[in-house]
Design an enzyme around this catalytic site. Structure first.
Site, mmCIF file in Angstrom:
data_model
loop_
_atom_site.group_PDB
_atom_site.id
_atom_site.type_symbol
_atom_site.label_atom_id
_atom_site.label_comp_id
_atom_site.label_asym_id
_atom_site.label_seq_id
_atom_site.Cartn_x
_atom_site.Cartn_y
_atom_site.Cartn_z
ATOM 1 N N GLU A 98 1.028 12.500 1.910
ATOM 2 C CA GLU A 98 1.083 11.043 1.800
ATOM 3 C C GLU A 98 0.357 10.594 0.533
ATOM 4 O O GLU A 98 -0.608 11.236 0.104
ATOM 5 C CB GLU A 98 0.446 10.450 3.077
ATOM 6 C CG GLU A 98 0.357 8.956 3.170
ATOM 7 C CD GLU A 98 1.686 8.212 3.111
ATOM 8 O OE1 GLU A 98 2.481 8.482 2.191
ATOM 9 O OE2 GLU A 98 1.907 7.335 3.953
ATOM 10 N N ASP A 102 -4.101 3.797 4.003
ATOM 11 C CA ASP A 102 -4.659 2.458 3.821
ATOM 12 C C ASP A 102 -5.083 1.943 5.205
ATOM 13 O O ASP A 102 -6.144 2.311 5.699
ATOM 14 C CB ASP A 102 -3.567 1.614 3.164
ATOM 15 C CG ASP A 102 -4.011 0.215 2.794
ATOM 16 O OD1 ASP A 102 -5.183 0.026 2.474
ATOM 17 O OD2 ASP A 102 -3.162 -0.703 2.810
ATOM 18 N N LYS A 130 -8.300 4.827 1.410
ATOM 19 C CA LYS A 130 -8.970 3.527 1.281
ATOM 20 C C LYS A 130 -9.611 3.207 2.634
ATOM 21 O O LYS A 130 -9.047 2.448 3.432
ATOM 22 C CB LYS A 130 -7.899 2.464 0.995
ATOM 23 C CG LYS A 130 -7.936 1.842 -0.373
ATOM 24 C CD LYS A 130 -7.083 0.597 -0.399
ATOM 25 C CE LYS A 130 -5.898 0.705 -1.292
ATOM 26 N NZ LYS A 130 -5.030 -0.498 -1.267
HETATM 27 P P1 IMP Z 1 -0.827 2.193 5.776
HETATM 28 O O1 IMP Z 1 0.200 2.354 6.831
HETATM 29 O O2 IMP Z 1 -1.441 0.805 5.776
HETATM 30 O O3 IMP Z 1 -1.882 3.277 5.755
HETATM 31 O O4 IMP Z 1 -0.082 2.188 4.398
HETATM 32 C C1 IMP Z 1 0.345 3.293 3.802
HETATM 33 C C2 IMP Z 1 1.390 2.963 2.747
HETATM 34 O O5 IMP Z 1 1.187 1.683 2.145
HETATM 35 C C3 IMP Z 1 1.250 3.937 1.630
HETATM 36 O O6 IMP Z 1 2.029 5.085 1.869
HETATM 37 C C4 IMP Z 1 1.731 3.154 0.433
HETATM 38 O O7 IMP Z 1 3.119 3.271 0.297
HETATM 39 C C5 IMP Z 1 1.373 1.723 0.751
HETATM 40 N N1 IMP Z 1 0.106 1.341 0.090
HETATM 41 C C6 IMP Z 1 -1.102 1.156 0.644
HETATM 42 N N2 IMP Z 1 -2.031 0.834 -0.260
HETATM 43 C C7 IMP Z 1 -1.399 0.832 -1.447
HETATM 44 C C8 IMP Z 1 -1.836 0.572 -2.818
HETATM 45 O O8 IMP Z 1 -3.006 0.300 -3.132
HETATM 46 N N3 IMP Z 1 -0.857 0.659 -3.749
HETATM 47 C C9 IMP Z 1 0.434 0.967 -3.484
HETATM 48 N N4 IMP Z 1 0.881 1.216 -2.237
HETATM 49 C C10 IMP Z 1 -0.030 1.142 -1.233
HETATM 50 MG MG MG Z 2 4.016 5.551 1.114
#
Ligand code: IMP
Ligand code: MG
Length: 182
Positions: A98, A102, A130
Site C-alpha cells: 500500500e 491514513d 500517517k
Molecule cells: P485510508 O483508507 O484513509 O487509510 O486511505 C488510504 C488511501 O488514501 C491511500 O491508499 C491513498 O490512496 C489515499 N491517501 C491518503 N493520504 C494521502 C495523501 O496524503 N496523499 C495522497 N493520497 C492519500
Molecule cells: Mg491507495
C-alpha cells in the site's frame, strides 16, 4: 511539477534507500517462501515496482483496486474494492503493498476480507504511515516512513489523479488546491 510543491518531504534518493531496506527485510523474513505480493492500485504502483526488484525471492504478482477517495483530500470513509483474487490467495503468504496508511480504513477493510478467505499469512507493507489520522487499530507490518498529517503527492500518490509520476514525495502549495476547487 517541482514548482507546484511547497516542500519536498522525501526525495527520490531517500526513498530508494529505504525501499532497498524494506526489500532486504522481506527477503529475510520469507526465506524459502514465495509470497504473493498484491499491489493496491493505483497509488502503490511505483512503490511496488521498485520494491519487488529489491526482494530476492520468487514472489507472485497480483493487483487489486481499492478506493476511499474521490477528488478530495479527505477520505470519504467508504471503501470500494475491485478484486478477483479470491482463489489465488488461498493458502498463500500474502503481502499487501500500500502507498499510505491514513485513516487505516482501506487496509482494515481489505485485511478483514482476505483473512476470511484462507490465506496462510497476511502482512501489510506500506511506504508511508500517517498515524495522526488513524481511526482503526490497523498497523503496517513493514513501513517505509512515518510522516506528519499533511497531504502528500508523488511517487505514485496523487491529488485529483495528478503528480503520480513526480519522483519525490512533496507537499503541494495551497494554491494548487484552490485552482482545482471547481
Ligand atoms: P485510508 O483508507 O484513509 O487509510 O486511505 C488510504 C488511501 O488514501 C491511500 O491508499 C491513498 O490512496 C489515499 N491517501 C491518503 N493520504 C494521502 C495523501 O496524503 N496523499 C495522497 N493520497 C492519500
Ligand atoms: Mg491507495
Amino acid at each position: 511539477m517541482k514548482n507546484d510543491m511547497k516542500s519536498i518531504l522525501l526525495d527520490s534518493d531517500t526513498i530508494r534507500k529505504r525501499v532497498h531496506e524494506l526489500g532486504q527485510e522481506i527477503t529475510r523474513d520469507y526465506q524459502d517462501e514465495a509470497p504473493l505480493m498484491i499491489c493496491i492500485l493505483k497509488g502503490s504502483v511505483v512503490f511496488y515496482a521498485d520494491l519487488v526488484r529489491e526482494i530476492d525471492l520468487n514472489v507472485g504478482f497480483e493487483f487489486m483496486t481499492a478506493s476511499s477517495y474521490g477528488s478530495a483530500t479527505v477520505s470519504s470513509g467508504e471503501v470500494k474494492i475491485v478484486s478477483e483474487l479470491d482463489n489465488k490467495i488461498v493458502n498463500r503468504h500474502v503481502i499487501l503493498v500500500e502507498d499510505i496508511v491514513d485513516s487505516g480504513r482501506t487496509i482494515a477493510y481489505i485485511k478483514n476480507d482476505m483473512l476470511k478467505k484462507g490465506v496462510k499469512s497476511l502482512k501489510v507493507c506500506a511506504l508511508l504511515d500517517k498515524p495522526d489520522r488513524r481511526v482503526t487499530d490497523v498497523q503496517a507490518d513493514y513501513c517505509g516512513f512515518v510522516i506528519p498529517d499533511e497531504f502528500v503527492v508523488g511517487y505514485g500518490l496523487d491529488f485529483d489523479q495528478k503528480y503520480r509520476n513526480f519522483p519525490h514525495i512533496g507537499v503541494l502549495k495551497n494554491e494548487m488546491y484552490e485552482n482545482n476547487a471547481d
